[in-house]
Design a protein around this motif. Structure first.
Motif, PDB file in Angstrom:
ATOM      1  N   PRO A   1       0.828  -1.208   0.000  1.00  0.00           N
ATOM      2  CA  PRO A   1       0.000   0.000   0.000  1.00  0.00           C
ATOM      3  C   PRO A   1       0.866   1.265   0.000  1.00  0.00           C
ATOM      4  CG  PRO A   1      -0.025  -1.041   2.158  1.00  0.00           C
ATOM      5  CD  PRO A   1       0.801  -1.916   1.272  1.00  0.00           C
TER       6      PRO A   1
ATOM      7  N   GLU B   1      -3.130   0.125  -3.135  1.00  0.00           N
ATOM      8  CA  GLU B   1      -2.191  -0.951  -3.449  1.00  0.00           C
ATOM      9  C   GLU B   1      -1.400  -0.608  -4.697  1.00  0.00           C
ATOM     10  OE1 GLU B   1      -2.079  -4.297  -1.858  1.00  0.00           O
ATOM     11  OE2 GLU B   1      -2.958  -3.047  -0.296  1.00  0.00           O
TER      12      GLU B   1
ATOM     13  N   GLU C   1      -7.077  -8.714   5.953  1.00  0.00           N
ATOM     14  CA  GLU C   1      -6.464  -9.033   4.653  1.00  0.00           C
ATOM     15  C   GLU C   1      -6.062 -10.505   4.561  1.00  0.00           C
ATOM     16  OE1 GLU C   1      -5.307  -6.874   6.876  1.00  0.00           O
ATOM     17  OE2 GLU C   1      -5.390  -4.844   6.031  1.00  0.00           O
TER      18      GLU C   1
ATOM     19  N   GLN D   1     -14.079  -5.881   5.631  1.00  0.00           N
ATOM     20  CA  GLN D   1     -12.804  -5.769   4.899  1.00  0.00           C
ATOM     21  C   GLN D   1     -12.695  -4.429   4.175  1.00  0.00           C
ATOM     22  OE1 GLN D   1     -13.104  -9.457   2.541  1.00  0.00           O
ATOM     23  NE2 GLN D   1     -11.033  -9.894   3.264  1.00  0.00           N
ATOM     24  N   ASN D   2     -13.796  -4.032   3.527  1.00  0.00           N
ATOM     25  CA  ASN D   2     -13.778  -2.772   2.785  1.00  0.00           C
ATOM     26  C   ASN D   2     -13.576  -1.577   3.701  1.00  0.00           C
ATOM     27  OD1 ASN D   2     -14.021  -3.831   0.251  1.00  0.00           O
ATOM     28  ND2 ASN D   2     -16.261  -3.927   0.369  1.00  0.00           N
TER      29      ASN D   2
ATOM     30  N   LYS E   1     -10.026  -1.331   4.652  1.00  0.00           N
ATOM     31  CA  LYS E   1      -9.183  -0.886   3.550  1.00  0.00           C
ATOM     32  C   LYS E   1      -9.236   0.634   3.407  1.00  0.00           C
ATOM     33  CE  LYS E   1      -9.125  -3.642  -0.079  1.00  0.00           C
ATOM     34  NZ  LYS E   1      -9.754  -4.246  -1.274  1.00  0.00           N
TER      35      LYS E   1
ATOM     36  N   ASP F   1      -9.194  -5.630  12.777  1.00  0.00           N
ATOM     37  CA  ASP F   1      -8.013  -4.922  12.283  1.00  0.00           C
ATOM     38  C   ASP F   1      -6.974  -4.668  13.377  1.00  0.00           C
ATOM     39  OD1 ASP F   1      -9.223  -2.869  13.629  1.00  0.00           O
ATOM     40  OD2 ASP F   1      -9.629  -1.639  11.852  1.00  0.00           O
TER      41      ASP F   1
END
Length: 802
Positions: free
Chosen positions: A154, A186, A263, A284-285, A288, A327
């Motif tokens: 990232p 990414e 991840e 997850q989103n 991110k 996370d």
RNA sequence: GCCGAUGUGGCGGAAUUGGCAGACGCACUAGACUCAAAAUCUAGCGGGAAACCAUGUGGGUUCGAGUCCCACCAUCGGUACCA
């Protein structure tokens, strides 16, 4: 005649420059000393008063070493690639090369005005193709040895400017320039395997002389930990495991659930088994979208979702336990998955409380683990732990790992916090990475004979869309042929980080004009390692570690002769504004060195920066103190009015002279410059008190003061008609015998409180001292009973009375 | 939170590493020189009348602690959930 520093300083600086007085000699039979300071980034603001603190300190040491007969290498150069020049270029549409050259010229002029004894004939510049040719060459060697690889990592991406940002451009989670939120994006990047050297970077610290706090900070940064990887079987599969890393395998019986990073690859792998996939994907989103900053910000409130449809089996209890995603578990450390032992870990405990997961105590000795986690568990006895019950923690760890290894469900493992080095920058003003991508052959390095790969001329320095390098817009430059198969290929458009040029620059100084190698074998053999490197603490974990890593690699492939680049590392404290805060434009407390040199001269500036306080500690600037230092030099100048003949020290000053040589010599080695200057001040106070200084005393005095204030001392030295300059002289010697006082004064104490002092001959025996003391304090002793008497030779006489 | 520093006069700081706390410098006060000022020189300068009290705070070890040990407090720097 008054002290005309302007004329004097100019005169000597010109002479030194013309004659190359301080250039290192190519005579490899001499004993050598290599002193290094961190070469500056030539910023548009010019020299900061902080730079000369470090430069003056090593200049003093270098000058002393020369007088002691060493062949001294004290070089200077410029670390000239970097962000500020590029940002300036974008804003003002001027090529960064032009602005960089202006800045370097300005810096050079400022440095010369301070009279540093740098070897200017070896000046280097990281933006010079003849220099970065070798930065590129080293990169190719790293690639050839499998230490450079491409990975998707990232980057900080500004949602406003639509460009990638360096960490220092991200302030509190937003873009420094436009204020828009910064997210992680990414991108495929070049990485260097510094982790492969982690253990050696720790171990080899034992053999070098770095300040202890520097070693410690590097060790903590590398972050070695010993533990085990443990396999947890997944339910509903025949042969699928979830592997975790733990430093506390002994607490395995207390693992009541597992957590994986958002991840983690198992989520995608077992997608069809997960019954709440939508919820999982949403989490997850969300993760991110968060920047690193936000992820850290929310640290107090744990979030997460349970992965439904898959569970794990605790290998020791055989119980089925849930798997969660959160996370607070990082994909970059260990296996990206943990076993949670909420009874004995703060984070796991918080998480368990929030989501109502079971908490089982396995190490006794704490309070009720349902109320509060018991985390201080490096000792204590195991409970609720089957075959480990009753064992002490450290025995339990061993017993448990042995068991896991025997059963094939776990193995010992050492982990490091240190991560591989992200080596790509999506920027123009850096060294091009000498790699091309060929559809057929993959990533191929340029042929070494085609180096340097010169940074192409461009007019537009704006970053490309989607965080690409400005070079991505240079289609003509990008399209090339594959060095391997000759087919069409594309160049890498990312450039190297600023750390590249500074990771090996000290090697180039040894042989700066060599076209065939980064430096000749002979030069490397002779000058390596750097004997003394001084710099800022802020470079401890990046620059200093990176350059140790490169050096070790170069050692492994036989390019350099030593394992470590720097034998000794010290660091200086910051110079603060007069209000005690960090100097900055916005605080309005910046001092410009040019103004000080104009008003008081370089010698005063140097002396003041050394007198300001302990070298390794921060110190606030003070205009009043600087006047005091000027006054001191003025008094030194006026000593010439007291000058009388005499080719050996006069009896009144002899002891003082020998003591001063001893004190200043050792102070310089220990970087206690402030007390050296206090010594000089005490000396001239004495000369003025007796209104006399003879030539021998003056000569020594000037030689001692010369490293601190080189111009004024050289000028005054001419009065002595020695036929040579101080630079051609030798460091004064002292006679230990003559530093010793034959009669000394010691305090007499009653119960540790000073009541009197007595004069005694040096090394007098106790009975004689006792007699003198008793005579002196007879009256005070009346009516008191002596319990005990303590005499510490030449130090103190203490009487315990009642 | 963790790691690392640092805490001594009005200020920057010394203290041979457990042995006279305040070296050296700045600022300040008084005096000399000067018509005057600046500069320079000379003297004084932690508190207290004194006994004594003073090195961030509270304990401890020691004949003796700024220095060593324990527990705190404050300031600065680094770092960010490292299993």
């Amino acid at each position: 005649m008054s002290y005309n520093f302007k004329e004097i300083e100019k005169k000597w600086q010109q002479k030194w420059e013309k004659e190359g007085t301080f250039n290192a000699k190519d005579d490899y039979t001499m004993k050598k000393w290599y002193g290094l300071i961190e070469f500056p980034y030539p910023s548009g603001q010019g020299l900061h008063v902080g730079h000369p603190r470090s430069y003056t300190a090593l200049d003093i040491i270098a000058r002393k070493k020369r007088l002691e007969g060493y062949n001294v290498l004290y070089p200077i150069g410029f670390d000239a690639f970097g962000l500020p020049a590029e940002n300036y270029a974008i804003k003002n549409k001027i090529h960064p090369r032009i602005i960089t050259k202006q800045n370097v010229d300005h810096f050079r002029e400022q440095l010369k005005a301070l009279g540093f004894s740098f070897d200017w004939s070896r000046e280097i510049n990281t933006t010079d193709p003849d220099y970065y040719k070798w930065s590129q060459w080293i990169f190719i060697q790293l690639f050839k040895h499998g230490l450079a690889y491409k990975a998707t990592m990232p980057i900080n991406y500004c949602t406003g400017c639509k460009v990638g940002l360096a960490n220092e451009e991200v302030v509190n989670g937003v873009c420094e320039r436009c204020g828009s939120p910064v997210v992680q994006k990414e991108k495929s990047q070049w990485m260097l395997k510094i982790t492969e050297y982690a253990q050696r970077l720790i171990d080899d610290l034992d053999d070098i002389d770095f300040l202890e706090k520097i070693k410690l900070q590097q060790k903590n940064w590398i972050g070695r930990s010993e533990g085990a990887e443990v396999k947890f079987k997944l339910t509903g599969f025949d042969n699928e495991d979830l592997i975790v890393y733990t430093t506390r395998p002994d607490t395995l019986f207390g693992a009541t659930y597992m957590v994986i990073a958002p991840e983690h690859p198992m989520i995608e792998k077992f997608e069809n088994k997960i019954t709440n996939l939508e919820e999982v994907k949403a989490y997850q989103n969300q993760a991110k979208l968060k920047s690193d900053f936000e992820r850290a910000e929310l640290s107090k409130d744990k979030t997460g979702v349970e992965l439904k449809g898959i569970t794990a089996i605790n290998p020791l209890t055989g119980k089925e336990i849930p798997i969660w995603i959160s996370d607070y578990v990082l994909i970059t450390y260990g296996t990206g998955a943990i076993m949670a032992v909420p009874a004995h870990d703060d984070r796991d405990w918080e998480f368990a409380k929030k989501f109502n997961l079971p908490i089982i105590e396995v190490v006794s000795g704490g309070e009720n683990v349902q109320e509060k986690p018991h985390t201080d568990v490096y000792s204590g006895k195991m409970v609720n732990s089957g075959f480990l019950n009753g064992l002490e923690v450290k025995d339990a760890i061993k017993t448990c790992i042995d068991y896991l290894e025997e059963k094939g469900i776990g193995k010992r493992k050492v982990n490091f916090k240190l991560r591989d080095w992200v080596f790509s920058r999506q920027r123009y003003w850096g060294e091009p990475i000498p790699m091309v991508y060929c559809e057929k052959c993959g990533w191929v390095p340029l042929d070494e004979k085609d180096l340097p790969l010169v940074l192409p001329e461009v007019k537009d320095f704006e970053p490309g869309e989607n965080g690409e390098s400005p070079l991505a817009k240079q289609t003509e430059w990008i399209n090339t042929t594959c060095p391997h198969c000759g087919g069409s290929a594309k160049r890498e458009t990312d450039t190297m980080p600023q750390w590249a040029g500074s990771s090996w620059y000290f090697l180039r100084y040894m042989d700066p004009h060599n076209n065939n190698a980064l430096a000749s074998k002979e030069a490397l053999e002779y000058w390596s390692p750097v004997d003394w490197y001084n710099g800022g603490m802020e470079h401890t974990t990046l620059h200093l570690l990176y350059s140790r890593f490169w050096h070790k690699f170069l050692y492994d492939i036989g390019v350099v002769p030593t394992k470590e680049p720097y034998q000794k590392r010290t660091s200086h404290g910051m110079i603060l504004g007069s209000n005690g805060e960090k100097m900055s434009k916005s605080r309005g407390n910046v001092v410009n060195p040019d103004d000080i040199v104009n008003e008081f001269g370089a010698d005063t500036f140097r002396v003041y920066e050394m007198f300001i306080g302990p070298f390794d500690q921060a110190a606030p600037w003070s205009m009043d103190s600087i006047r005091g230092c000027y006054k001191f030099l003025e008094r030194v100048w006026n000593l010439q009015e007291l000058l009388v003949d005499g080719d050996s020290y006069s009896p009144e000053f002899e002891k003082m002279m020998h003591k001063a040589i001893k004190k200043v010599s050792s102070d310089i080695e220990e970087m206690k410059f402030n007390t050296s200057i206090a010594t000089f001040m005490t000396m001239i106070n004495e000369f003025y008190r007796l209104k006399r200084i003879n030539k021998a005393e003056f000569k020594t005095f000037l030689e001692l003061l010369n490293p601190f204030a080189p111009h004024i001392t050289e000028e005054l030295y001419e009065l002595l008609n020695t036929g040579h300059t101080i630079s051609d002289s030798t460091w004064p010697k002292y006679d230990e015998e003559k530093t010793i006082d034959n009669e000394i004064e010691i305090p007499v104490q009653f119960n540790g409180k000073v009541k009197a002092t007595v004069k005694i001959p040096l090394d007098a025996d106790e009975s004689a001292v006792k007699e003198t003391v008793h005579k002196e304090v007879a009256k005070l002793l009346e009516g008191k009973t002596i319990v005990k008497e303590i005499y510490v030779k030449n130090k103190i006489y203490n009487i315990v009375v009642k």
